[in-house]
Design a protein around this motif. Structure first.
Motif, PDB file in Angstrom:
ATOM      1  N   ILE A 176     -64.085  10.275 -44.280  1.00 52.99           N
ATOM      2  CA  ILE A 176     -63.715  10.514 -45.668  1.00 52.99           C
ATOM      3  C   ILE A 176     -64.691   9.770 -46.564  1.00 52.99           C
ATOM      4  O   ILE A 176     -64.914   8.564 -46.402  1.00 52.99           O
ATOM      5  CB  ILE A 176     -62.283  10.019 -45.949  1.00 52.99           C
ATOM      6  N   ALA A 178     -64.837   8.051 -49.147  1.00 57.08           N
ATOM      7  CA  ALA A 178     -64.036   7.297 -50.112  1.00 57.08           C
ATOM      8  C   ALA A 178     -64.858   6.628 -51.216  1.00 57.08           C
ATOM      9  O   ALA A 178     -64.441   6.632 -52.373  1.00 57.08           O
ATOM     10  CB  ALA A 178     -63.197   6.253 -49.381  1.00 57.08           C
ATOM     11  N   ALA A 199     -54.725   6.079 -50.430  1.00 51.27           N
ATOM     12  CA  ALA A 199     -53.708   6.266 -49.388  1.00 51.27           C
ATOM     13  C   ALA A 199     -53.322   7.738 -49.288  1.00 51.27           C
ATOM     14  O   ALA A 199     -53.160   8.285 -48.184  1.00 51.27           O
ATOM     15  CB  ALA A 199     -52.483   5.404 -49.691  1.00 51.27           C
ATOM     16  N   GLN A 202     -56.010   9.643 -47.613  1.00 52.26           N
ATOM     17  CA  GLN A 202     -55.959   9.476 -46.156  1.00 52.26           C
ATOM     18  C   GLN A 202     -54.937  10.427 -45.537  1.00 52.26           C
ATOM     19  O   GLN A 202     -55.225  11.098 -44.544  1.00 52.26           O
ATOM     20  CB  GLN A 202     -55.601   8.023 -45.817  1.00 52.26           C
ATOM     21  N   GLU A 206     -55.802  13.528 -42.962  1.00 51.62           N
ATOM     22  CA  GLU A 206     -55.200  13.611 -41.630  1.00 51.62           C
ATOM     23  C   GLU A 206     -54.514  14.961 -41.420  1.00 51.62           C
ATOM     24  O   GLU A 206     -54.587  15.537 -40.334  1.00 51.62           O
ATOM     25  CB  GLU A 206     -54.214  12.461 -41.432  1.00 51.62           C
ATOM     26  N   ALA A 225     -59.204  10.334 -38.744  1.00 50.60           N
ATOM     27  CA  ALA A 225     -59.764  10.427 -40.094  1.00 50.60           C
ATOM     28  C   ALA A 225     -60.012   9.006 -40.579  1.00 50.60           C
ATOM     29  O   ALA A 225     -59.082   8.192 -40.607  1.00 50.60           O
ATOM     30  CB  ALA A 225     -58.814  11.162 -41.027  1.00 50.60           C
ATOM     31  N   ARG A 226     -61.258   8.706 -40.932  1.00 49.57           N
ATOM     32  CA  ARG A 226     -61.626   7.346 -41.327  1.00 49.57           C
ATOM     33  C   ARG A 226     -62.274   7.341 -42.700  1.00 49.57           C
ATOM     34  O   ARG A 226     -63.095   8.208 -43.020  1.00 49.57           O
ATOM     35  CB  ARG A 226     -62.617   6.741 -40.330  1.00 49.57           C
ATOM     36  N   GLN A 227     -61.916   6.354 -43.497  1.00 50.82           N
ATOM     37  CA  GLN A 227     -62.594   6.149 -44.766  1.00 50.82           C
ATOM     38  C   GLN A 227     -63.791   5.238 -44.528  1.00 50.82           C
ATOM     39  O   GLN A 227     -63.664   4.174 -43.923  1.00 50.82           O
ATOM     40  CB  GLN A 227     -61.641   5.528 -45.793  1.00 50.82           C
TER      41      GLN A 227
END
Length: 287
Positions: A176, A178, A199, A202, A206, A225-227
């Motif tokens: 992500i 971010a 949040a 996220q 997902e 899923a990672r920021q």
């Protein structure tokens, strides 16, 4: 019978590529075809000598490989520019997979840009596997980075067809972006609102990744899923280390914009820096 094509320059790097390709061919019951390209921009007697030696080396190699149970191996020596020779031959036979050795790495200068490996991956109309690590067994842990785009979806669907590992041994990774979103929203959101926004981002990512996986019949795979707080390519490589994967998969083309992730130029950065094997799949494969 489908063909796995291996381009070799007889270096140690190429030996790793041949060994990995043999494992894949034995598992998938595909034919293995080795090629070596002799640069014809030399004096005729040099070209003739290199061609004869190359044919002898390849014949010895395929004799060894043909002793592997169920493996059929053939070879060709081509004349021309290595890049053009590899791509032209691949266009002719339309391989299931093209396997190449890792690019050379130098301390003072990264020579990946402009090399045969990089040019081949950019040009490829077929999946290209760059082998970086010594193969000891079939792939056990595969990480595919995705930006959830249609190009990425087609690449993921083709990955499933390659059957390099069971679905439960795959991890779909979505990075992500971010920081970019934080920058855009920072003028309109307070810090606590920003926290809630990230949040929610996220949760949304997902769910999108779950929908993406289900649309590909990847229900049994892991989803992450990672920021990212830095470069997306670094986040992909970091995740590969965290999950101890032995193969990273990227689509060789993708969207560019606010949500740009690993595709395109970032895929090249993954290919440039990875110590693990990397598979680059173009979204538009020939039928």
């Amino acid at each position: 019978m489908e063909t796995i094509l291996v381009a070799t320059d007889f270096s140690d790097r190429s030996d790793l590529a041949v060994a990995r390709a043999a494992l894949i061919a034995a598992k998938s019951r595909a034919q293995l075809h080795l090629i070596h390209v002799v640069d014809d921009d030399q004096k005729p007697r040099i070209v003739e000598g290199e061609t004869a030696i190359s044919k002898q080396i390849l014949q010895e190699e395929i004799a060894r490989l043909n002793q592997i149970d169920g493996l059929q191996c053939t070879c060709d020596v081509l004349l021309g520019d290595p890049f053009e020779g590899i791509c032209g031959f691949a266009d002719t036979i339309n391989p299931r997979l093209l396997v190449i050795g890792a690019h050379r790495r130098r301390v003072l200068r990264d020579v990946f840009v402009g090399t045969t490996a990089q040019r081949t991956i950019r040009r490829a109309r077929w999946p290209v596997l760059m082998v970086n690590a010594p193969p000891s067994q079939t792939y056990r842990n595969v990480l595919m980075a995705t930006d959830l785009s249609e190009n990425s979806r087609r690449a993921a669907a083709h990955l499933a067809k390659l059957n390099l590992a069971p679905p439960e041994d795959h991890t779909l990774l979505h990075i992500i972006d971010a920081p970019a979103r934080r920058l855009i929203m920072s003028d309109v959101l307070a810090e606590d609102q920003m926290t809630r926004y990230l949040a929610e981002l996220q949760i949304e990512a997902e769910q999108d990744l779950k929908d993406f996986a289900e649309s590909l019949s990847f229900d049994d795979c892991n989803r992450v899923a990672r920021q990212s707080s830095g470069a997306t390519s670094a986040a992909v490589l970091q995740s590969a280390g965290d999950f101890d994967v032995d193969l990273i998969v990227v689509a060789s083309q993708g969207r560019v914009g606010l949500s740009k992730t690993f595709l395109g130029s970032v895929a090249e950065e993954v290919l440039r820096r990875a110590a693990r094997d990397v598979l680059a799949i173009p979204p538009d494969l020939p039928h």
